[in-house]
Motif scaffolding. Sequence first.
Motif: not given
Length: 666
Positions: A546-558
């Motif tokens: 996961x990208x620590x700079x992104x939100x949980x929702x953004x990381x799920x989409x990634x």
Amino acid sequence: MESINDFMPNSNDWNNERLQTLKQLYPDWFTSEGNLNIDEIKKAVNPELVNETERYEFRWFGKSQAKRNAFTPSNATLVFDEDRSVNPSNSENLIIEGENLEVLKLLSGSYREKIKCIYIDPPYNTGKDFVYSDNFTQEKRAYWENSEYIENGIKIDTNTENDGRYHSNWLNMMYSRLIIARQLLKDDGVVFISIDDNEVHNLRKLCDDVFGVENFVGQMIWTGGRKNDSKFISTSHEYIIAYSKNLEVQKSKIGQWRIKKKGLEEIYSKYESLLKKYKSDVKQIEIELKEWFKGLPNSNPSKAHKHYSSVDENGIYFPDNISWPGGGGPTYEVLHPKTKKPVIVPSRGWLYSSPEKMNEMILMNKVHFGEDENSVPCLKSYLKDREYQVPFSVFYQDGRASTKRLRKIMGEDVFEHPKDEKVLSELIEFCTTKGDIVLDFFGGSGTTGHAVLELNNSNDNNLNFILVQIPEAIDEKSIAFKAGYKKISDITIERNKRVVQNIIKEKETQQPDLFTGDKKEDALQGLGFKVFKLQKSNFPRVDFAPDPEKTEEENIELLKTYIANKELQLVNAFNKPELITEILLKNGFNLNYKLVLQTQFASNEIHFASDGEKETLICLDVVINPETVDYFKNNTDKKFICLERALDTTKKYNLKHYLKENFNAF
């Protein structure tokens, strides 16, 4: 609400399960948002809200981290190694090559509360032996390279006395594994742990913490002869510590532990053969048995032939004392059954306090009378009632004997100081019943598997074993390495292979020959094992960071994008049986599942998977066709597992709608 873990092929999440259990039991401990309120727990612990409480507890450096390690899910998998398996279709025994904490996590869903007996002989903390480093992660290539691709196997860390955390390192290694092992035990299950003086005191306290002090069964001392390499005291013993999962449940189910007395097996076997020969002719059985006793040497371990000289319809017995212990017993009149005259009363009085109780024993044929009334009667003490005894806490077993037997099996001394399979057979026998599973997750030379195989060969309990052994590298200067063994796990597997082969050879010489014609499959039942190896997950998604700079929702989409790209050719690029094993294992199926192709599905390849308890339909096709979706519209009681990427939004919605919790897109 979705989380990244929802998309990961992990083993059971014990932390989440414990939290959900806590929420069910004590909902008032949680906030309206569903978070645990620590202050509410403090109130339960200390109603007067004292800021600091004191209690007795066993602590060491790293204990909390070791517990977190235990409850962190594994995203590895196990793969079947057919080439090294022996008669896999005839046996449910398992030998697993891999780091044992990860393996235990993977087994925790499938074998939870199914193990009856655990025996382990962990590495002793001597300052020279190794400890398991517990630095296993999917991201670190060292484990996978060493265990899968480098010929010599995995390197194990050392733990020297110069290390300031000498005892803590060992305790952390044991703690995480015992926590998971406890989850695998049945309520009436038991664990035996071999240990020496270096950590026995710490191990007792550790097990009190894991299993509960109330479930301590006992501590046995195993001595194997004098050693002369000590400056002060010749330490020639080890310990076996025994704990129950729930001692009260164990007592209610099996009562006391019992083992067969040495030397009685031959005598009882002779009686059984005479019983078959002469049926109910008790007199003839007694005559021939006495003649056979005369030929037995006085060195017979039990010397039972000097006592068991009589036979009746209930079996072999010897006349035992029927007088009151210490004297002063009742002196009522007892009539001889033939002469009808009063027999001589023993000088200490009768054993039974009333004539009614004595008459009851006489009617049950439990009293032995002489030819007439001029002799004192005796109590009948039957061999079948004395065949077993409670195990002693101290026992002797020459360690050289097990080394010689292993040398005979393997041809050379390929393993130093192997445990004695005959001792383990006794430990296992008095706490198991038919069909139970025995687990050893420090498999070593494979003694536990050997013990179970030999035990099954001598009775019909049909026990199954699971052995776990890390692929530890063997010293290149050792006899074992020169004999062709590169890893300890190679010895584990080869020893049990040879034990199976020896049992089969022995059975083939017996009459009638059970290995001919249609009977061969039955004769081979239980004589074999499946080999599995710990392996990196087949799903590339486990490497997602996961990208620590992104939100949980953004990381799920990634992550979803990552899955779509990386797993596009998943079924074509990977071994399908391995993929099925991983998916079923992560869904709680045991490793002895069976697959049957379902021919009623024309447009998809679908198998019916069953392990005897769980069952499901499973499909690994890259596309689930509409006809398959329609099938589940009318068969909503079926369970179905497929790959998530095989579904479009409509198909996924419909399957969830039709099957509800019976549907799982992996």
